[in-house]
Design a protein around this motif. Structure first.
Motif, PDB file in Angstrom:
ATOM      1  N   LEU A  10       0.851  -1.194   0.000  1.00 57.24           N
ATOM      2  CA  LEU A  10       0.000   0.000   0.000  1.00 57.24           C
ATOM      3  C   LEU A  10       0.885   1.242   0.000  1.00 57.24           C
ATOM      4  N   VAL A  11       0.590   2.153  -0.896  1.00 57.61           N
ATOM      5  CA  VAL A  11       1.374   3.383  -0.988  1.00 57.61           C
ATOM      6  C   VAL A  11       0.430   4.541  -1.291  1.00 57.61           C
ATOM      7  N   GLN A  12       0.784   5.711  -0.813  1.00 50.91           N
ATOM      8  CA  GLN A  12      -0.042   6.893  -1.075  1.00 50.91           C
ATOM      9  C   GLN A  12       0.207   7.408  -2.489  1.00 50.91           C
ATOM     10  N   PRO A  13      -0.768   8.095  -3.059  1.00 49.78           N
ATOM     11  CA  PRO A  13      -0.547   8.720  -4.369  1.00 49.78           C
ATOM     12  C   PRO A  13       0.696   9.612  -4.350  1.00 49.78           C
ATOM     13  N   GLY A  14       1.481   9.502  -5.412  1.00 55.11           N
ATOM     14  CA  GLY A  14       2.733  10.237  -5.492  1.00 55.11           C
ATOM     15  C   GLY A  14       3.924   9.485  -4.935  1.00 55.11           C
ATOM     16  N   GLY A  15       3.654   8.370  -4.286  1.00 56.47           N
ATOM     17  CA  GLY A  15       4.718   7.587  -3.684  1.00 56.47           C
ATOM     18  C   GLY A  15       5.403   6.652  -4.667  1.00 56.47           C
ATOM     19  N   SER A  16       6.320   5.843  -4.121  1.00 59.31           N
ATOM     20  CA  SER A  16       7.120   4.934  -4.945  1.00 59.31           C
ATOM     21  C   SER A  16       7.118   3.528  -4.359  1.00 59.31           C
ATOM     22  N   LEU A  17       7.280   2.572  -5.235  1.00 57.67           N
ATOM     23  CA  LEU A  17       7.475   1.182  -4.855  1.00 57.67           C
ATOM     24  C   LEU A  17       8.445   0.559  -5.841  1.00 57.67           C
ATOM     25  N   ARG A  18       9.158  -0.465  -5.384  1.00 56.47           N
ATOM     26  CA  ARG A  18      10.032  -1.211  -6.269  1.00 56.47           C
ATOM     27  C   ARG A  18       9.661  -2.679  -6.207  1.00 56.47           C
ATOM     28  N   LEU A  19       9.282  -3.222  -7.328  1.00 57.00           N
ATOM     29  CA  LEU A  19       8.976  -4.638  -7.434  1.00 57.00           C
ATOM     30  C   LEU A  19      10.211  -5.376  -7.942  1.00 57.00           C
ATOM     31  N   SER A  20      10.353  -6.612  -7.481  1.00 57.24           N
ATOM     32  CA  SER A  20      11.412  -7.465  -7.995  1.00 57.24           C
ATOM     33  C   SER A  20      10.839  -8.841  -8.285  1.00 57.24           C
ATOM     34  N   LYS A  63       4.938   5.594 -18.927  1.00 52.52           N
ATOM     35  CA  LYS A  63       6.173   6.200 -19.432  1.00 52.52           C
ATOM     36  C   LYS A  63       6.549   7.431 -18.612  1.00 52.52           C
ATOM     37  N   GLY A  64       7.821   7.511 -18.254  1.00 56.21           N
ATOM     38  CA  GLY A  64       8.298   8.639 -17.467  1.00 56.21           C
ATOM     39  C   GLY A  64       8.130   8.455 -15.972  1.00 56.21           C
ATOM     40  N   ARG A  65       7.362   7.445 -15.569  1.00 52.57           N
ATOM     41  CA  ARG A  65       7.147   7.202 -14.131  1.00 52.57           C
ATOM     42  C   ARG A  65       7.735   5.873 -13.680  1.00 52.57           C
ATOM     43  N   ASN A  82       7.464   5.148  -9.700  1.00 55.84           N
ATOM     44  CA  ASN A  82       7.447   6.463  -9.047  1.00 55.84           C
ATOM     45  C   ASN A  82       6.176   7.212  -9.427  1.00 55.84           C
ATOM     46  N   SER A  83       5.881   8.254  -8.669  1.00 57.65           N
ATOM     47  CA  SER A  83       4.693   9.090  -8.934  1.00 57.65           C
ATOM     48  C   SER A  83       3.453   8.232  -9.136  1.00 57.65           C
ATOM     49  N   LEU A  84       3.260   7.316  -8.234  1.00 62.94           N
ATOM     50  CA  LEU A  84       2.148   6.374  -8.374  1.00 62.94           C
ATOM     51  C   LEU A  84       0.800   7.078  -8.282  1.00 62.94           C
TER      52      LEU A  84
END
Length: 120
Positions: A10-20, A63-65, A82-84
């Protein structure tokens, strides 16, 4: 051969996550790797893909995010998000074209999916 995906949450709008996503098992060679996503009632859609030579392809909506990358030594593909936005909420699946020996063709394998929720 197994693909295991990690990193959703769970992440707030504008936040970031990294999937692997890591491929394991009897692997001779890995071709393209990619990330797809799916929301209930809709078809699974391509998010990003990367070839064995690291050429990349992205859905217009990310694209770009988002940035896809891979570590061939670790048989791992990453998706930096990024910029979710709330519309990025979905179950994210990784896939890879894998040969288990030199004599066979590439087959497509899928990971188990990891849920990304973008919400305040």
């Amino acid at each position: 051969v197994q693909l295991q995906a990690f990193g959703g949450g769970l992440v707030q709008p504008g936040g970031s996550l990294r999937l692997s996503c890591t491929a394991s098992g009897s692997i001779f060679s890995i071709n393209a790797m990619g990330w797809y996503r799916q929301v209930p009632g809709k078809q699974r859609e391509l998010v990003a893909a990367i070839t064995s030579g690291s050429s990349t392809n992205y859905a217009d909506s990310v694209k770009g995010r988002f940035t896809i990358s891979r570590d061939n030594a670790k048989n791992t593909v990453y998706l930096q998000m990024n910029s979710l936005k709330p519309e990025d909420t979905a179950v994210y699946y990784c896939n890879a074209g894998i040969k288990i020996s030199a004599r066979v063709r590439y087959d497509t394998y899928w990971g188990q999916g990891t849920l990304v929720t973008v919400s305040s």
